[in-house]
Structure formats: C-alpha cells, structure tokens
Design an enzyme around this catalytic site. Structure first.
Site, PDB file in Angstrom:
ATOM      1  NE  ARG A  46     116.205   5.923 -34.144  1.00 30.38           N
ATOM      2  CZ  ARG A  46     116.098   7.202 -33.794  1.00 30.38           C
ATOM      3  NH1 ARG A  46     116.177   8.146 -34.702  1.00 30.38           N
ATOM      4  NH2 ARG A  46     115.919   7.532 -32.522  1.00 30.38           N
ATOM      5  CE  LYS A  72     119.351  11.221 -37.764  1.00 36.21           C
ATOM      6  NZ  LYS A  72     120.109   9.978 -37.794  1.00 36.21           N
TER       7      LYS A  72
HETATM    8  N1  HH2 Z   1     119.512   8.837 -35.049  1.00 38.91           N
HETATM    9  C1  HH2 Z   1     119.146   9.415 -33.873  1.00 38.91           C
HETATM   10  C2  HH2 Z   1     119.047   8.635 -32.708  1.00 38.91           C
HETATM   11  N2  HH2 Z   1     119.281   7.306 -32.730  1.00 38.91           N
HETATM   12  N3  HH2 Z   1     119.844   5.360 -33.927  1.00 38.91           N
HETATM   13  C3  HH2 Z   1     120.195   4.762 -35.066  1.00 38.91           C
HETATM   14  N4  HH2 Z   1     120.419   3.441 -35.112  1.00 38.91           N
HETATM   15  N5  HH2 Z   1     120.321   5.467 -36.243  1.00 38.91           N
HETATM   16  C4  HH2 Z   1     120.112   6.815 -36.287  1.00 38.91           C
HETATM   17  O1  HH2 Z   1     120.271   7.416 -37.384  1.00 38.91           O
HETATM   18  C5  HH2 Z   1     119.744   7.483 -35.079  1.00 38.91           C
HETATM   19  C6  HH2 Z   1     119.626   6.703 -33.897  1.00 38.91           C
HETATM   20  C7  HH2 Z   1     118.857  10.873 -33.838  1.00 38.91           C
HETATM   21  O2  HH2 Z   1     117.493  11.140 -33.996  1.00 38.91           O
HETATM   22  P1  HH2 Z   1     116.440  11.408 -32.814  1.00 38.91           P
HETATM   23  O3  HH2 Z   1     116.294  10.217 -31.934  1.00 38.91           O
HETATM   24  O4  HH2 Z   1     115.169  11.860 -33.428  1.00 38.91           O
HETATM   25  O5  HH2 Z   1     117.005  12.640 -32.037  1.00 38.91           O
HETATM   26  P2  HH2 Z   1     117.746  12.799 -30.650  1.00 38.91           P
HETATM   27  O6  HH2 Z   1     119.004  12.003 -30.715  1.00 38.91           O
HETATM   28  O7  HH2 Z   1     117.976  14.282 -30.542  1.00 38.91           O
HETATM   29  O8  HH2 Z   1     116.868  12.265 -29.553  1.00 38.91           O
END
Ligand code: HH2
Length: 255
Positions: A236, A201
């Site tokens: 995660r 992040k």
């Molecule tokens: N962070 C992201 C997405 N989903 N779900 C939970 N429970 N907790 C988190 O911290 C979280 C999440 C953001 O990360 P990422 O999926 O890599 O990116 P994007 O939302 O751009 O697909």
C-alpha cells in the site's frame, strides 16, 4: 508475477501525510484516476484517518466523503474501501468497490454478503490509544496468530479473497515494525495473501533522522522492496509510480 500496488486516496482533512489535499470530491477523483494511470492495481479510498490520535468521524460524514468518489472511480480501476464501519463498507460495495480494507479486522460479514475481497489488518486499541506503550512478548507470533484466526473465521463466513496485513505502525514501536518486516516470511507461510503498508509512516522518519512524511520516499520504497522480496503480494503506497516500478523490478528478479 509482480506484486500488486494499492494506491492511497484519503478523502480526509486530517490524514498524516496527505490530509486535506483531496477532501474536495473532484480533486479526490482526479487523484484516484492519476493513481490508476501511474499503475495502481487498486485505489484505496478512505474517509476516516487512522493515524495515532485521530478523531473519529461519524457515519453520515464518512459516507458523504467516500461514496461519490468510489462511484466515480469504480468503472476505471479496482477500488477498495478503507473503513471500520459496516454501513460505510456496504455502501461502498454497492457503489462499485470490490475489496474491504478493514483495519479493525471485523467486517468479513459485509465482504461476504457483497461478494467482495477482505483485508484483515492487525492493530491493538483504537487510533486514540494505540501508540500508548504497545507491548508484545513475541510480536511476530502474536500478529500472525491473530490474523490467521481472523482469516479462518472469514473463510468460514464465505469470503473468497482474503488478505492479511501486519498493520505496520498500528500499536507498534519502530522495533516491532522492523521485526514484522524482518520475519514477514512467517506471515507469508500462512498461505494467505500478505499486504504491507509502510508508506511514509513515522518509524521511517525516525530511522532517517526526523524526515517529514513527504520526504520519506526512500524509506517507503526500501521497506516496500524488503516486504515484496520476502513475499508480500501487495503493498500500500502513496507514491504509486515509484512503487509500481519497484514492484515490477522485484517481480522480474523473482521470476
Ligand atoms: N495504513 C493506514 C491506513 N490504512 N490499511 C492497511 N490495510 N494497511 C495499512 O498499513 C494502513 C491501512 C495509514 O496510512 P494513511 O491512510 O496514509 O493515513 P491515515 O490513516 O492518517 O489516513
């Protein structure tokens, strides 16, 4: 016991770190299986980016992205569905997912109806607005109160497996993220399973002098270890093999 690791599988063109790499369903399934081989306890399939500024995806498109991937992975590894849409969550459960990862903290009824687990995450606003001057008087108390209220409602609705997640990076400045990690024991003390996602992040990039998402492994691991040492029962992560090693080490030290 070692904390669990949820591996990230974004079937999206625009996720902040792996956007575009796994839009093709075959590549997505292959990557999901490799996360399982690397030791992921859960593979988190998402078809809509939640990064700040991301454009919404319509339901038909999100279904088209995630359902075949969930179907192919579910016989091999536990699958969670990362969505804010009830219809997508329901379709993914039908396709074999058993956990609803819900950054909107609103889909507990879908989880209850499908006999699935549910993750309630804290955020304010939506991806378009959430990083516009987020403000808290007491971020730890506010996030904890919100999540406990959501978790109680879900329990009343019949959800058996409930996780709470402080939503690192969602309507939070770097100092809010650090406070939430520093005081994670407050959330752990609620008795609900705590899930934390710091992986790659942007606050990690900012704290490390501007590293791009793919260069944030050290910060991702350091913060995952802090979270696990403070009682997070699941983290995660994009870099699953390294995070599983770290989780096993934390588990050995703790037991
Ligand atoms: N962070 C992201 C997405 N989903 N779900 C939970 N429970 N907790 C988190 O911290 C979280 C999440 C953001 O990360 P990422 O999926 O890599 O990116 P994007 O939302 O751009 O697909």
């Amino acid at each position: 016991m070692a904390p669990l690791v949820m591996g990230v599988l974004n079937v999206t063109p625009d996720s902040f770190s792996d956007g575009g790499r796994f839009v093709d369903p075959e590549r997505a399934v292959a990557h999901g299986l490799s996360l399982a081989v690397d030791g992921a306890d859960v593979v988190d399939v998402g078809g809509e980016s939640t990064r700040p500024g991301a454009a919404p995806v319509d339901e038909a498109e999100e279904l088209r992205r995630v359902v075949p991937v969930v179907e192919a992975l579910a016989p091999h590894v536990r699958v969670s569905i990362d969505t804010t849409k009830a219809a997508v969550a329901a379709a993914a459960l039908k396709a074999g997912a058993t956990l609803v990862n819900d950054v909107s903290a609103s889909l507990y009824e879908v989880a209850a109806a499908g006999g699935a687990g549910w993750v309630a995450m804290h955020r304010k606003g939506d991806p378009r607005s959430m990083q516009v001057a987020p403000r808290y008087d007491d971020v730890v108390a506010e996030v904890t109160a919100f999540l406990v209220e959501r978790a109680e409602v879900a329990r009343q609705a019949g959800v058996g497996e409930i996780w709470v997640d402080p939503g690192i990076g969602f309507a939070k400045l770097a100092r809010h993220n650090l406070l939430l990690l520093r005081h994670l024991d407050t959330l752990v003390a609620t008795g609900f399973g705590v899930l934390v996602g710091t992986s790659r992040k942007s606050f990690l990039g900012a704290l490390a002098g501007g590293t791009p998402p793919d260069d944030r492994l050290e910060g991702s691991l350091a913060t995952a270890v802090v979270a696990m040492a403070r009682g997070a029962a699941m983290v995660r992560a994009h870099d699953v093999a390294a995070t599983v090693q770290a989780a096993r080490l934390v588990g050995s030290v703790a037991s």
